[in-house]
Design a protein around this motif. Structure first.
Motif, PDB file in Angstrom:
ATOM      1  N   MET A 108       0.848  -1.204   0.000  1.00  0.00           N
ATOM      2  CA  MET A 108       0.000   0.000   0.000  1.00  0.00           C
ATOM      3  C   MET A 108       0.884   1.254   0.000  1.00  0.00           C
ATOM      4  O   MET A 108       1.799   1.366   0.814  1.00  0.00           O
ATOM      5  N   SER A 109       0.607   2.175  -0.907  1.00  0.00           N
ATOM      6  CA  SER A 109       1.399   3.396  -1.014  1.00  0.00           C
ATOM      7  C   SER A 109       1.135   4.310   0.180  1.00  0.00           C
ATOM      8  O   SER A 109       0.160   4.140   0.917  1.00  0.00           O
ATOM      9  N   ASP A 110       2.037   5.295   0.374  1.00  0.00           N
ATOM     10  CA  ASP A 110       1.870   6.248   1.475  1.00  0.00           C
ATOM     11  C   ASP A 110       0.572   7.025   1.329  1.00  0.00           C
ATOM     12  O   ASP A 110      -0.098   7.331   2.316  1.00  0.00           O
ATOM     13  N   SER A 111       0.205   7.342   0.063  1.00  0.00           N
ATOM     14  CA  SER A 111      -1.041   8.077  -0.201  1.00  0.00           C
ATOM     15  C   SER A 111      -2.255   7.253   0.209  1.00  0.00           C
ATOM     16  O   SER A 111      -3.185   7.766   0.841  1.00  0.00           O
ATOM     17  N   SER A 112      -2.229   5.977  -0.142  1.00  0.00           N
ATOM     18  CA  SER A 112      -3.352   5.089   0.198  1.00  0.00           C
ATOM     19  C   SER A 112      -3.457   4.899   1.711  1.00  0.00           C
ATOM     20  O   SER A 112      -4.555   4.848   2.272  1.00  0.00           O
ATOM     21  N   LYS A 113      -2.308   4.798   2.376  1.00  0.00           N
ATOM     22  CA  LYS A 113      -2.312   4.659   3.838  1.00  0.00           C
ATOM     23  C   LYS A 113      -2.910   5.899   4.500  1.00  0.00           C
ATOM     24  O   LYS A 113      -3.650   5.790   5.480  1.00  0.00           O
ATOM     25  N   ARG A 114      -2.570   7.069   3.945  1.00  0.00           N
ATOM     26  CA  ARG A 114      -3.098   8.319   4.488  1.00  0.00           C
ATOM     27  C   ARG A 114      -4.613   8.369   4.355  1.00  0.00           C
ATOM     28  O   ARG A 114      -5.324   8.721   5.289  1.00  0.00           O
ATOM     29  N   VAL A 115      -5.115   7.987   3.170  1.00  0.00           N
ATOM     30  CA  VAL A 115      -6.558   7.996   2.926  1.00  0.00           C
ATOM     31  C   VAL A 115      -7.261   7.012   3.856  1.00  0.00           C
ATOM     32  O   VAL A 115      -8.310   7.317   4.421  1.00  0.00           O
ATOM     33  N   PHE A 116      -6.679   5.836   4.023  1.00  0.00           N
ATOM     34  CA  PHE A 116      -7.305   4.830   4.886  1.00  0.00           C
ATOM     35  C   PHE A 116      -7.331   5.284   6.336  1.00  0.00           C
ATOM     36  O   PHE A 116      -8.336   5.105   7.039  1.00  0.00           O
ATOM     37  N   LYS A 117      -6.243   5.900   6.789  1.00  0.00           N
ATOM     38  CA  LYS A 117      -6.142   6.327   8.182  1.00  0.00           C
ATOM     39  C   LYS A 117      -7.076   7.486   8.489  1.00  0.00           C
ATOM     40  O   LYS A 117      -7.788   7.474   9.507  1.00  0.00           O
ATOM     41  N   ILE A 118      -7.096   8.504   7.612  1.00  0.00           N
ATOM     42  CA  ILE A 118      -7.881   9.712   7.877  1.00  0.00           C
ATOM     43  C   ILE A 118      -9.348   9.540   7.499  1.00  0.00           C
ATOM     44  O   ILE A 118     -10.239  10.025   8.212  1.00  0.00           O
ATOM     45  N   PHE A 119      -9.608   8.836   6.387  1.00  0.00           N
ATOM     46  CA  PHE A 119     -10.982   8.698   5.884  1.00  0.00           C
ATOM     47  C   PHE A 119     -11.559   7.307   6.133  1.00  0.00           C
ATOM     48  O   PHE A 119     -12.671   7.172   6.655  1.00  0.00           O
TER      49      PHE A 119
END
Length: 331
Positions: free
Chosen positions: A1-12
């Motif tokens: 999982m890319s850093d962008s995808s991890k950010r989206v999963f964590k925040i949203f």
């Protein structure tokens, strides 16, 4: 999982999953599934309403309030309370998506809008909304914003219109001006279930020519915060939300949790003029629906006309100011 995808999963992703788990657990334990049979029309309404909430400066209440009061003949107070309740869920989800995806917003617009809107919805709840006649509230909503929709469409027919990506440095007077507009919008939210988003959006795009592509996600975040304040105020302080409103809420939560973020996703990838045309279309449909259902006559008709003309004058003055600034820049 890319850093962008991890950010989206964590925040949203995680908050959305948590809400679904809480909602499902409540429905399962209370065996309240029958509400879908009785209030399915609200689920359908908010499928579209939640998309509008994430995709425009109108907010989900812009669909919920007129549909509930005009089409289903629900009392404006119940429609208002539901609008605040459902937007506190759906538009918050859309806001989390906007933050997670780093969609560009204007922080200064958001800051002054939050302060003014919060103050406005508190004052409006106590001192304005209780004294506003339902029919007049409905017609004020659709008539005033019809004038904005027409003005926005006309202004954007000018292909040479100057559009900025950031607000200019605002003077102290201009800051208080934006604060006041947000306060007025907060009062409208207290009456109608939304208003601070479209009010500030209209002011910012008309006077300062801020791009609708930036003003829209900013207004979504602003209305989300305003809805949360309004809902908490009615839920825990006034404690005046009718039981049926919770039923509307329960059948709508599962669709708005994804509908509003989907609207935010679509609009973030749309062209600026697509956003303008979409918003204008919503405004015109609302007005036509209100005229067909309410059929205002006498004082109510005059009030509607006055609201429309007032909006025309105000928005004309704002666009005139913007044109003057554009002329200076072109010299």
């Amino acid at each position: 999982m890319s850093d962008s995808s991890k950010r989206v999963f964590k925040i949203f992703g995680l908050p959305v999953i948590a809400v679904y788990i809480i909602w499902f657990s409540y429905m399962f334990i209370s065996e309240n599934w029958h509400v879908f049979t009785e209030y399915f029309y609200m689920t359908i309404t908010m499928m579209f309403g939640s998309f509008v909430a994430g995709a425009s400066s109108e907010g989900g209440g812009a669909v919920a309030f007129p549909v509930m009061t005009l089409l289903f003949d629900i009392h404006p107070k119940e429609a208002r309370d539901f609008s605040l309740a459902i937007q506190s869920i759906g538009m918050t989800a859309a806001s989390l998506w906007i933050i997670a995806r780093k969609v560009k917003v204007n922080k200064e617009y958001l800051k002054f809008g939050l302060v003014g809107g919060t103050l406005g919805i508190i004052l409006g709840t106590y001192f304005v909304a209780p004294y506003t006649a339902p029919a007049y509230a409905k017609m004020l909503f659709v008539s005033f914003w019809l004038s904005f929709g027409i003005t926005l469409y006309i202004v954007n027919r000018n292909t040479k219109r100057f559009v900025r990506e950031e607000l200019p440095d605002l003077s102290t007077y201009q800051q208080f001006e934006l604060l006041f507009i947000a306060l007025v919008g907060g009062v409208l939210s207290a009456i109608l279930g939304n208003g601070v988003d479209i009010c500030t959006f209209a002011f910012i795009t008309m006077k300062y020519n801020l791009s609708e592509k930036i003003a829209t996600p900013t207004s979504v975040m602003l209305m989300a915060a305003n809805a949360v304040v309004g809902f908490l105020l009615h839920q825990f302080v006034l404690q005046d939300i009718q039981p049926v409103v919770y039923n509307y809420w329960m059948v709508s939560i599962p669709v708005v949790m994804l509908g509003a973020p989907f609207g935010a996703y679509m609009i973030s990838n749309a062209q600026r003029m697509h956003i303008v045309n979409f918003l204008c279309g919503i405004i015109v449909i609302q007005f036509i629906g209100a005229m067909l259902i309410i059929r205002p006559t006498g004082p109510l008709l005059y009030f509607s006309l006055a609201s429309f003309l007032l909006g025309v004058v105000l928005f004309f003055l704002l666009t005139r100011s913007a044109r003057a600034e554009q002329a200076v820049l072109e010299e």
